[in-house]
Design a protein around this motif. Structure first.
Motif: not given
Ligand code: ADP
Ligand code: ASP
Ligand code: MG
Length: 462
Positions: A40-59
């Motif tokens: 599950g770790v690689t999936d989680q890394i990919i998903s956070v990397a994509h999320e931060v491209v458009s996230s409003r803060d660094k949470t």
């Protein structure tokens, strides 16, 4: 020996891995180990990397780093209590690095294939030092190495890199001298270009890492430890009565994995095949089971069809136009256009009237492929190009099909009886595989119909 994500998922699993390795080491077997990230770790890394491209803060970054630290600390505490300080220093340093890169992605609002690849390798950067420490905790000397230290040099194709032949000597000179003294634990899935840019070998690429390393060190055998008893007659998540195959040939294994049998990365057989190294697929959670042997000459089962696999994320492209009849060079124009854009064609079929060429491409390549082909319609080389995403490619695999008449008839009669229409059919020249394409909604049923037709759940090895 390669251990997949579920095999190193938590403390109990990693203890099991050490239980498996220890007796071989005591017997004097030289071992190199390749590990995946914890499941599950690689999936989680990919998903956070994509999320931060458009996230409003660094949470998202903060909570992700926190979760990674918690999970890996817990595992480390369980499997290597004497090495917690040493390994946590390494993990914390890597977490810091990962946090910085994710922050850069957040700031730039850009995730390039190069940075994505680098980010994706962190799962293995956390798991390998833990597995290595777990071995030391049990008194087995061990070092953790990343894929680059291990000598894997790759093409620059981010997300789907291949090992270059130059890797072989690097691997030999770096790994072989270690084997008498220690058990190296190598991070799977990653390599680097000749310029030192980090690459990944495609999802599930640790199988491929293991094969490249095994081939580089001239291993006697390459063992892939996973969470099922071996290579099965079909995907056990879909076909409930799928059965473990005692042996399959390199070609059969390649065809199955190419068509979606997730148990092996599609390129993982090739390096072993080149050197005739036996590959064994075994279950970490049931090590007494003999598993599946993958070797050059399958012992011929009495049956012609041995297994069926399928791949969902594909698209069918239909190229039509009477202009193609008898006109040389049309196929060249089509395939050159696709090759130039690196759109990978998985299946090809041409109608005998020559008025139609059908192709199957990976769904992620569809847009590029359509882009590459549309000028041909505008230039009048072909008349029309259409596509369909709602399709599934199925491969019926068995070395016994070569030269056995009637298998195709049986496949399509069975499908016809079930009311399933094959939209495209193709037979590989190896004759180890008959593949066809059906509507998305027919995919799983087609699998079951053929599994039943060829009575694959019944053991007839003996
Ligand atoms: P690992 O984490 O060990 O690399 P994977 O999840 O990548 O394991 O691959 C193992 C899974 O592959 C099995 O749990 C099974 O669900 C799936 N699978 C799909 N097709 C097959 C097949 N023909 N034989 C065995 N397993 C298959
Ligand atoms: N961790 C990588 C992935 O999830 C490689 C692997 O597991 O083989 O794709
Ligand atoms: Mg895998």
């Amino acid at each position: 020996m390669k251990f997949g994500g579920t095999s190193v998922s938590d403390g109990d699993c990693i203890r099991r891995v050490v239980d498996i390795l220890e007796p071989y080491r005591i017997d004097g077997v030289e071992l190199a180990v390749v590990v995946s990230a914890c499941s599950g770790v690689t999936d989680q890394i990919i998903s956070v990397a994509h999320e931060v491209v458009s996230s409003r803060d660094k949470t998202p970054i903060e909570s992700f780093i926190h979760a990674m630290r918690t999970r890996h600390t817990k595992i480390l505490d369980q499997v290597a209590p004497d090495y917690v300080d040493e390994v946590m220093t390494i993990i914390d340093e890597r977490l810091g690095l990962l946090e910085n890169i994710l922050s850069a992605v957040y700031t730039l609002k850009e995730l390039t294939p190069r940075s994505r690849d680098y980010i994706m390798t962190f799962g293995e950067r956390f798991s390998a030092p833990i597995v290595s420490a777990a071995l030391r905790q049990r008194g087995i000397p061990s070092v953790a190495l990343d894929g680059i230290e291990a000598g894997i040099i790759t093409t620059p194709n981010h997300g789907d890199a291949r090992a270059l032949p130059a890797s072989e000597n690097h691997i030999k000179s770096r790994i072989v001298p270690l084997l008498t003294e220690t058990v190296p634990v190598i991070m799977g899935f990653m390599g680097a270009t000749e310029q030192g840019i980090i690459t990944t070998l495609g999802r599930s690429g640790s199988d491929y890492s293991a094969a490249v390393i095994g081939s580089g060190i001239d291993a006697d055998e390459i063992w892939i430890w996973t969470d099922v008893d071996g290579v099965m007659t079909s995907d056990p998540r879909i076909i409930k009565d799928a059965r473990v195959l005692s042996d399959v040939s390199y070609l059969e294994a390649m065809e199955l994995s190419y068509f979606g049998a997730k148990v092996l990365h599609p390129r993982s057989v090739e390096p072993a095949m080149q050197k005739d190294i036996l590959v064994r697929v075994k279950n970490t959670f049931n090590p007494a089971h003999p598993g599946t042997c993958i070797l050059r000459k399958e012992h011929r089962e009495k049956r012609v069809v041995k297994a069926i696999s399928f791949i969902e994320k594909v698209a069918l492209i239909n190229i039509t136009g009477a202009q193609m009849i008898g006109r040389p060079g049309v196929a060249k124009a089509i395939f050159s256009a696709l090759a130039e854009r690196e759109a990978n064609v998985m299946m090809i079929s041409q109608g005998s009237s020559e008025a139609n060429i059908s192709l199957i491409v990976d769904e992620s390549h569809l847009e590029v492929a359509m882009d590459a082909l549309s000028p041909l319609a505008k230039q009048g080389v072909v008349r029309e190009i259409t596509y369909d995403r709602d399709v599934v490619a199925v491969a019926v695999v068995g070395a016994g099909m070569a030269g056995t008449p009637g298998t195709g008839g049986r496949i399509f009669t069975a499908l016809g009886r079930a009311g399933i229409n094959a939209m495209m059919i193709s037979q590989g020249s190896s004759e180890v595989n008959v593949s066809f394409v059906v509507k998305g909604s027919d995919g799983k049923r087609a699998l079951q119909v053929l599994h039943d037709e060829f009575r694959l759940s019944e053991d007839c090895d003996e």
